[in-house]
Each structure stands twice: as structure tokens, then as C-alpha cells.
Design an enzyme around this catalytic site. Structure first.
Site, PDB file in Angstrom:
ATOM      1  N   TYR A 151      20.780-130.063  -9.403  1.00  0.00           N
ATOM      2  CA  TYR A 151      20.127-130.794  -8.268  1.00  0.00           C
ATOM      3  C   TYR A 151      20.316-132.114  -8.330  1.00  0.00           C
ATOM      4  CZ  TYR A 151      17.544-126.497  -7.035  1.00  0.00           C
ATOM      5  OH  TYR A 151      17.053-125.333  -6.627  1.00  0.00           O
TER       6      TYR A 151
ATOM      7  N   HIS B  93       8.405-127.419  -0.111  1.00  0.00           N
ATOM      8  CA  HIS B  93       9.426-127.335  -1.347  1.00  0.00           C
ATOM      9  C   HIS B  93       8.822-126.909  -2.446  1.00  0.00           C
ATOM     10  CE1 HIS B  93      12.025-130.503   0.911  1.00  0.00           C
ATOM     11  NE2 HIS B  93      12.807-129.447   0.803  1.00  0.00           N
TER      12      HIS B  93
ATOM     13  N   ARG C 217      23.834-134.628   3.294  1.00  0.00           N
ATOM     14  CA  ARG C 217      24.053-133.896   2.088  1.00  0.00           C
ATOM     15  C   ARG C 217      24.505-132.571   2.144  1.00  0.00           C
ATOM     16  NH1 ARG C 217      19.648-130.916  -0.195  1.00  0.00           N
ATOM     17  NH2 ARG C 217      20.284-131.083  -2.282  1.00  0.00           N
TER      18      ARG C 217
ATOM     19  N   ASN D  34      24.052-128.672   0.587  1.00  0.00           N
ATOM     20  CA  ASN D  34      23.336-127.791  -0.277  1.00  0.00           C
ATOM     21  C   ASN D  34      24.096-126.275  -0.146  1.00  0.00           C
ATOM     22  OD1 ASN D  34      21.604-127.003  -1.983  1.00  0.00           O
ATOM     23  ND2 ASN D  34      19.783-126.521  -0.410  1.00  0.00           N
TER      24      ASN D  34
ATOM     25  N   GLU E  86      25.368-125.544   3.476  1.00  0.00           N
ATOM     26  CA  GLU E  86      24.488-126.184   4.250  1.00  0.00           C
ATOM     27  C   GLU E  86      25.011-127.584   4.304  1.00  0.00           C
ATOM     28  OE1 GLU E  86      20.557-123.465   3.753  1.00  0.00           O
ATOM     29  OE2 GLU E  86      20.436-125.379   3.252  1.00  0.00           O
TER      30      GLU E  86
ATOM     31  N   TYR F 124      16.569-118.210  -8.324  1.00  0.00           N
ATOM     32  CA  TYR F 124      16.031-118.660  -7.273  1.00  0.00           C
ATOM     33  C   TYR F 124      17.008-118.490  -5.887  1.00  0.00           C
ATOM     34  CZ  TYR F 124      14.460-122.173  -3.942  1.00  0.00           C
ATOM     35  OH  TYR F 124      14.252-122.775  -2.709  1.00  0.00           O
ATOM     36  N   LYS F 125      18.315-118.619  -6.213  1.00  0.00           N
ATOM     37  CA  LYS F 125      19.236-118.468  -5.107  1.00  0.00           C
ATOM     38  C   LYS F 125      19.755-117.046  -4.979  1.00  0.00           C
ATOM     39  CE  LYS F 125      21.432-122.988  -5.750  1.00  0.00           C
ATOM     40  NZ  LYS F 125      21.234-123.574  -4.549  1.00  0.00           N
TER      41      LYS F 125
END
Lengths: 358, 320
Positions: free
Chosen positions: A37, A193, A223, A225, A265, A316-317
Site C-alpha cells: 500500500y 476504511h 491513483r 488500486n 480501479e 483481504y482481496k
């Protein structure tokens, strides 16, 4: 019109596909052979010709089909689009921003004619020609935010700014990576978040919020993601997890290349002038592993990033269970050669893959 | 990074209102529309005062929906560092100037059931735009405006004529005072308070409201600090690899800009946090004046806000 729109689906038979042009301009998100990240913000002031960064709101070959998919999601579940009462002005801000941007950036596709408060909007790809009174909701078929986001690719979070925080007080969210507007509505930046692992410890959200609170009029930011999605699904929502979650178990070594998609994204941030709210468009681009590996640099790098990603992030993904199968597939392309820095494909300078394709 | 693109404007009107305050109106140079904005926004006006560049923030007071022109009102400060004097003495109709995109650090909470505006003196300017916005959107509002005297009551006539039921004016020289406790007591639930004026007035409103049990989130204030002069000092900028001198009359931020270092800023008044700069090394004392850093950060010696804060001592090395 120079742009040809695909007739394709993001559900059932999944006829979604990327043309060669779309593959070339796909926003590959990894600028080096590993990922962690970061706030990774930059100014959103154009970019290379025909890249997804070039225009304020990128319109591509998937436009018409994506809007058809959004209409189906909203018909099934109207709560995917919500706006708290104080956010109506921000909705008008967003409508104005998109109409002005698209009519200037794509004059062959969109027209905006303004005479004081009397506006006429022409959207040629969708066959829309509407006249309305700016700031008068009664003259539009939907609220201003819903009206314009039914005609614009990507999800839209419209964030109120107050008390040194941002609040998820409006949005149209139908192409999301497993989060729910209906659940998050009214939450602040830290609340929505909260589920993200590791980033809090790194202080990323504190810094990101400071940056976002200071986004100025005339100085939008962006940005990238990413996550992974099995099948080219736009709607990977918690509301429909029972429909798409199970598809993650349907991949086989034979189908992983075609079914496993990298989901990127493009997140942009614009200050909305009349309301002082912030709009956060999240534009989703999908590309199958088999298409990504046609670009040698991306083939090498994708394998290394997926292989070395910390388990917390892979969990998490949502792809930790399928990771071994993906790595079996991707490793056949990775010849171990070094890669150039940056996200661009560098097709002219990066060597062809030295491994034979199986 | 000094943020968004600047806007080239031409002065289209200079209107003296009274002994202290003059209004300046701008249109975009070469024609075209200006950006819309929200009530409470300011713009940073750039001035070329001989060899001295000056950048002062002023609240936009014109109708936020009117994209043809902007207006600001400038109160002359005879003992300040010279920005307002330059505006009053040197700026004339037809002059070309550069202003920033609007930035709003004092925006309305649009959830409010009612907006209660409390202004002192030149602090009226952001409210003039907010009132126009509320009128356009059909929101409920009320203004309490204190002026030194009738002669110095900028925009009083316009406000009391157009909004006889909402605008309340108090003159200091006639001993008229806002009965704040009674005023707050009579507000409906869901009212938000906005105060803009001298520091003493802001503190008085905030403290009184807090004592009356008003929620912190319901009280909004804007106080731009003007940079203050002080003893000259020397700073080493590590990234730029420069040693610069900060003069008696300039701020650290201005000294960086004068030396060709593109430092970030938004408000130039210690409020927004954009210019926050990391301190790498120092021997001496900071003179912190900003509202952005908290007491612990001020005491830590790790950060400084170069728009308003200064330094006295031997060595200061910044991460810039």
C-alpha cells in the site's frame, strides 16, 4: 464516431472482451515487481494520448454495455444509489462537472447547451437528448447524481467534507470490489476504511485524509488500486455475494487464464465547487490473465507480485485460496528477466518472453 | 507545489465603501467564465509590489452562482506588512492580476436546519457570499453583524434593505451589543453557528456556545492570521540544497518562494495545514503561530508551518 462500442455482458454468458486497443491502454497497476500500500497520488491533469489518464472521465468501448449493466443492478436493488438530503447540491455539482468535461473532451459523443439555467444535454451513444432546468430536480427523471451516473462509467462516492473529515453521504455504487454503499452510508473516512488490513498501522489513512481534505478546485488527483475477480463481473457487491462468491471455486487449471481477471480501479478525486464536497469516482477496468500475459513485461511482473503478496492482503482481496492455481499458470510465463520500472507496457524495449508458452 | 492553475483576471471596479474598506471586482482576462465556488471560499490575490511579491487571501463576497465576476473587500491595515495598503494605493481599474482558484476552509454545513452568522467588521465578507447561496437554495439563516460605527458599516444598507428580517446590525459606538446568550438560547435544534471577525469575538462566541452546551461540530469559525514580522533568521533547505535568509518583514514561506523553492500552500494564514514542513534539525526556539498543529506537535520541534511561524536561534534545517 471513431469509438466502437462493444455489445457485451458482465454476467451470465460473460461476453465481455477487450480489443487490442483496450489491452494496450489497460491501466496495469504495478510500477515494480512487488506491491505494498501507498498513498500513490498524483495530479489528474491529462496523460499520454489515448491512455486512460488522458480525459477527465474516460469513455471506452465498454461504455454502453456497462451502462446497461448498471441499469439492471439498479432495477434489482435501488439502494445501490443513495443521496442524503444535504447532498443534492453536490449532485448538481457532479452533473455539471461530468457534462462540461464530457462535452469538451468528447464533442463527437456528448453535447451540452446552456442558456442560463436552461440546459440541454445530448448523449449520442445512449440516445439521450434531455432539456432541463439546472438546480430544479423536478425537471429531471432522477435526482441529479443518479441521472448523470446512469450515464457515466465507474462508481461514484460523493463525500461531504466537514469536521476535518469526509463522510460517505451519497453515491452510485454498482461496480464495486465487495463493499456496500447501503452499509457505509453516513460513515466517515476512518469508519469505512476500518476493514483494510495493514494500512492503518502504516498511518496511510491519516495521510491520505489530509491530502484529500486539501484537494482544490481545478486540481483533481488520481491513483490506481486493484484486486482480482473471477469472471468479468462488474457487480461484485456484498449484497450479491451469494451469486458471485461461489464462482471463485469454479476455476480449473484449464480455465484460470480466461476466467481470472485483474480488476483495476482508476480512482480520481475532484473538489465540487458549489457544495465544497468531494467526488471520488472509482472506475473499474477488467483484463483476463491470458490477455495480460500477451505483454511480456506485465506477464513477468504479475507473476512476481501475486507470488510475493503478503497473506493478509491476499486474504483481504479474496484470492488466497486460488493463489496456488494462479501461480502455476503465471509461472509458465516468467523467465526471470528483469523488468523496466513504471506501469507502461514498454512493448518496444522489453524483450519477448524467453519461456515457451505451454 | 502551489496547487491548481492560477487565474488571470482584470480589475473591473474599485469601489471605496468607507474610510477603511474598498471593494475590488475582477473578470477573467480575455473573457470567459470564472469557476463557481461555495459561500465562505477565499482566493489568494498575488501582488507585485516593486520587487516584493505579496500573496494575501481574501474571502470571495460575490454571488457564488455568478461566474462572470468575483468581488473581494479589502480593509486597509496601516500597520500590517503592506498587502492591503498595496491594494488600496496601487490597484486600479484595468490592472491585470493573478488570483488562485477558490478554496473553502469555512464552508456551510448543509445539514443544518438553520445557519446563524455572526460577523465582526470586515468578517462580514464570507457571509455575503453564503447569504446569496442560502437565498438561492432556500435555506434558513440569520445574521448578527457588529460594526464600529455607522460610517464604517460596510454593506449594512444592502443587507438591511434586502433582508430586513434576517440581518441584525450592532454599532459599537452606540453601545449596541449582541446578547449572545439569549441569541443562542433562542435557536432551534440543528442550528449551526458561523463566526468571522477579530480573534476576541471568535473566542467569545466559541466559549459562550461551548458553555451553553452547543456541540463542537456545530460551531464554525474562520480566522486568517496575517504573518507577523520578527527578527531575521537563516534556514537551510535540505532537499533544495539552499541556505536562505528570512527577512524581518517576510514570512518563511515567502522567503522560500523568493528563493525559487516551490512550497505548497493554500490559505497562507496558518489554518489549512497544506504548508506543513518537517524539521530535520534545529538549535533555537520556534515561534509557532498556526492553528493547524496541536500543542504536542508545537512542542516536539518536528514540524513548522512556514506561512505564519518563525524561528529564533542558530540552526534550522527543513525537509524542503
Amino acid at each position: 464516431m471513431t469509438l466502437q462500442f462493444n455489445d457485451e455482458t458482465f454476467r451470465d454468458d460473460y461476453s465481455f472482451h477487450n480489443s487490442d486497443r483496450a489491452l494496450k491502454r489497460f491501466p496495469f497497476p504495478f510500477h515494480e515487481d512487488s506491491y505494498m500500500y501507498s498513498v500513490n497520488m498524483e495530479q489528474h491533469q491529462g496523460g499520454p494520448a489515448d491512455s486512460i489518464y488522458e480525459k477527465r472521465f474516460d469513455v471506452d468501448e465498454h461504455y454502453v454495455s456497462e451502462m446497461r449493466d448498471r441499469a439492471m443492478v439498479l432495477a434489482d436493488d435501488p439502494l445501490r444509489c443513495q443521496s442524503l438530503p444535504h447532498m443534492t447540491l453536490a449532485g448538481w455539482d457532479l452533473l455539471e462537472l461530468i457534462m462540461v468535461s464530457k462535452s469538451e473532451d468528447y464533442p463527437d459523443l456528448f453535447e451540452l447547451h446552456r442558456d442560463g439555467d436552461q440546459w440541454r444535454w445530448v448523449n449520442k451513444p445512449m440516445g439521450i437528448d434531455d432539456s432541463f432546468t439546472f438546480l430544479d430536480e423536478a425537471t429531471l427523471p432522477y435526482g441529479p447524481m443518479e441521472y448523470i451516473t446512469r450515464q457515466t462509467q465507474g462508481d461514484f462516492c460523493v463525500l461531504d467534507q466537514r469536521d476535518d473529515n469526509l463522510w460517505m453521504d451519497a453515491g452510485t455504487i454498482t461496480t464495486q470490489a465487495d463493499w456496500s454503499l447501503d452499509f457505509d452510508l453516513g460513515m466517515n473516512f476512518f469508519e469505512w476504511h476500518a476493514p483494510v488490513p495493514m494500512a492503518h498501522e502504516k498511518g496511510i489513512f491519516v495521510r491520505a485524509l489530509k491530502f484529500l481534505l486539501n484537494i482544490q478546485q481545478g486540481a483533481p488527483a488520481r491513483r490506481l488500486n486493484w484486486t482480482l475477480t473471477v469472471n468479468p463481473l462488474l457487480d461484485t457487491s456484498p449484497e450479491n455475494y451469494h451469486k458471485w462468491g461461489i464462482q471463485k471455486t469454479s476455476m480449473t487449471p484449464e480455465t484460470v487464464g480466461a476466467k481470472q481477471h485483474l480488476r483495476v480501479e482508476l480512482q480520481t478525486f475532484f473538489r465540487l465547487p458549489r457544495s465544497n464536497a468531494l467526488v471520488f469516482p472509482i472506475r473499474c477496468y477488467l483484463c483476463s490473465f491470458q490477455d495480460l500475459t500477451k505483454t511480456p513485461k506485465w506477464a513477468r511482473r504479475l507473476h512476481r507480485v501475486i507470488r510475493d503478496l503478503p497473506d493478509e492482503l491476499a486474504t483481504y482481496k479474496g484470492f488466497i485460496d486460488n493463489r496456488p492455481m494462479m501461480l502455476d499458470y503465471l509461472s509458465q510465463f516468467d523467465d526471470g528477466l528483469p523488468t523496466s520500472l513504471g506501469i507502461w507496457p514498454d512493448l518496444d524495449t522489453e524483450p519477448a518472453l524467453q519461456k515457451r508458452l505451454i | 507545489m502551489s496547487g491548481a492553475q492560477k487565474i488571470a483576471v482584470t480589475v473591473t471596479a474599485v469601489v471605496p465603501l468607507n474610510d477603511l474598506v474598498t471593494r475590488f471586482e475582477f473578470r477573467r482576462t480575455g473573457g470567459g467564465l470564472l469557476p463557481t465556488f461555495s459561500g465562505g471560499a477565499h482566493t489568494v490575490v498575488e501582488m507585485r509590489d516593486g520587487d516584493t511579491p505579496r500573496m494575501n487571501p481574501y474571502s470571495l463576497m460575490s454571488d457564488p452562482m455568478d461566474q462572470t465576476s468575483y468581488a473581494i473587500s479589502v480593509r486597509r491595515d496601516d500597520v500590517g506588512r503592506g498587502g492591503s495598503l498595496f491594494m488600496h494605493n496601487n490597484v486600479a481599474v484595468g490592472d491585470e492580476m493573478v488570483i488562485s482558484n477558490p478554496v473553502n476552509l469555512f464552508s456551510l454545513d448543509l445539514r443544518a436546519k438553520k445557519q446563524l452568522f455572526i460577523a465582526g467588521g470586515i468578517g462580514i465578507t464570507p457571509f455575503l457570499a453564503q447569504i446569496k447561496q442560502m437565498e438561492r437554495l432556500g435555506g434558513r439563516w440569520e445574521l448578527h453583524y457588529t460594526c464600529r460605527s455607522e460610517a464604517l458599516g460596510s454593506y449594512v444598507d444592502e443587507l438591511t434593505t434586502q433582508h430586513p428580517n434576517e440581518a441584525n446590525v450592532y454599532y459599537d459606538d452606540q453601545d449596541q451589543r449582541i446578547d449572545l446568550k439569549a441569541l443562542l438560547d433562542g435557536q432551534p435544534i440543528g442550528t449551526h453557528i458561523y463566526v468571522c471577525g477579530p480573534k476576541g469575538m471568535i473566542d467569545w462566541v466559541r466559549n459562550t456556545a461551548a458553555a451553553e452546551g452547543w456541540p463542537r461540530e456545530g460551531i464554525h469559525y474562520e480566522e486568517f492570521l496575517a504573518p507577523q514580522s520578527g527578527k531575521p533568521f537563516e534556514v537551510k533547505l535540505a532537499i533544495s540544497n539552499k541556505v536562505i535568509q528570512v527577512g524581518e518583514q517576510e514570512s518563511l514561506l515567502e522567503a522560500m518562494e523568493r528563493s525559487g523553492v516551490d512550497a505548497p500552500y493554500l490559505c497562507r494564514g496558518g489554518a489549512c495545514g497544506q504548508c506543513e514542513t518537517r524539521v530535520i534539525d534545529y538549535t533555537g526556539n520556534f515561534i509557532h503561530r498556526d492553528h493547524w498543529l496541536d500543542d504536542a506537535e508545537h512542542a516536539s520541534g518536528e514540524k513548522i508551518m512556514p506561512c505564519v511561524s518563525r524561528f529564533e536561534g542558530k540552526t534550522l534545517v527543513l525537509d524542503r
